[in-house]
Design a protein around this motif. Structure first.
Motif, short mmCIF file in Angstrom:
data_model
loop_
_atom_site.label_atom_id
_atom_site.label_comp_id
_atom_site.label_asym_id
_atom_site.label_seq_id
_atom_site.Cartn_x
_atom_site.Cartn_y
_atom_site.Cartn_z
N LEU A 42 -37.66 -0.22 37.55
CA LEU A 42 -37.27 -0.85 38.28
C LEU A 42 -37.05 -0.08 39.39
O LEU A 42 -35.47 -0.08 40.58
N ARG A 43 -38.24 0.77 39.45
CA ARG A 43 -38.11 1.79 40.46
C ARG A 43 -39.52 1.05 41.77
O ARG A 43 -40.67 0.50 40.29
N SER A 44 -39.96 1.66 42.41
CA SER A 44 -40.81 1.40 43.06
C SER A 44 -42.39 2.53 42.73
O SER A 44 -41.63 3.13 41.84
N ALA A 45 -42.89 2.49 43.22
CA ALA A 45 -44.02 3.45 42.75
C ALA A 45 -43.07 4.86 43.42
O ALA A 45 -43.86 5.08 43.08
N ASN A 46 -43.21 4.55 44.53
CA ASN A 46 -42.63 5.79 45.29
C ASN A 46 -40.96 6.86 44.41
O ASN A 46 -41.95 7.55 44.24
N ALA A 47 -40.32 5.60 44.25
CA ALA A 47 -38.97 6.53 43.42
C ALA A 47 -39.62 6.81 42.43
O ALA A 47 -39.48 7.95 41.77
N GLN A 48 -40.41 5.99 41.56
CA GLN A 48 -41.23 6.57 40.21
C GLN A 48 -42.09 7.84 40.75
O GLN A 48 -41.90 9.07 39.52
N ILE A 49 -42.74 8.25 41.50
CA ILE A 49 -43.35 10.17 41.29
C ILE A 49 -42.48 10.66 41.95
O ILE A 49 -42.38 12.04 41.27
N GLU A 50 -40.99 10.80 42.69
CA GLU A 50 -40.29 11.44 42.87
C GLU A 50 -39.74 11.43 41.89
O GLU A 50 -39.05 12.79 41.25
N PHE A 51 -38.62 10.52 41.03
CA PHE A 51 -38.26 11.09 39.39
C PHE A 51 -39.11 11.68 38.55
O PHE A 51 -39.03 12.76 38.34
N LEU A 52 -40.44 11.69 38.18
CA LEU A 52 -41.18 12.16 37.45
C LEU A 52 -41.50 13.72 38.46
O LEU A 52 -41.72 14.44 37.16
N LEU A 53 -41.84 13.53 39.52
CA LEU A 53 -41.55 15.23 39.88
C LEU A 53 -40.40 15.82 39.79
O LEU A 53 -40.70 17.05 40.08
#
Length: 81
Positions: A42-53
Motif C-alpha cells: 500500500l505504498r507508491s513506487a516512490n515511497a517504496q524506493i525511499e523505504f528500501l533506500l
C-alpha cells in the motif's frame, strides 16, 4: 551577527524539510516488480524506493542520525469526538 548559513553554535543550519527530486532510470521489468511490491505494501513506487533506500542505509550504518521518519501519506486518522 549570526551567519545565515550557520546557526548560533556555528554548525550548519539544516534546511526546512524539502523533498529532493531525482531522476532515476530503471529497467522496465525492475520498475514493474517494484510497483507490484509497492502496491502489495500500500505504498507508491516512490515511497517504496525511499523505504528500501532508508532500510539499506540503516543496515549499512550510513543512515544519518538526524534523518526524520518517513512522511505519513494518505488521510490522517479519524479523531474520536
Amino acid at each position: 551577527m549570526t551567519d545565515p548559513v550557520k546557526g548560533p553554535s556555528g554548525a550548519p543550519k539544516r534546511r526546512p524539510q524539502q523533498r529532493k527530486q531525482v531522476l532515476l532510470r530503471l529497467d522496465p521489468l525492475v520498475y514493474e516488480a517494484l510497483a507490484r511490491w509497492a502496491g502489495d505494501e500500500l505504498r507508491s513506487a516512490n515511497a517504496q524506493i525511499e523505504f528500501l533506500l532508508r532500510r539499506a542505509l540503516a543496515e549499512a550504518g550510513r543512515l544519518p542520525t538526524d534523518t526524520g521518519p518517513l512522511p505519513r501519506r494518505g488521510r490522517p486518522p479519524v479523531s474520536e469526538p
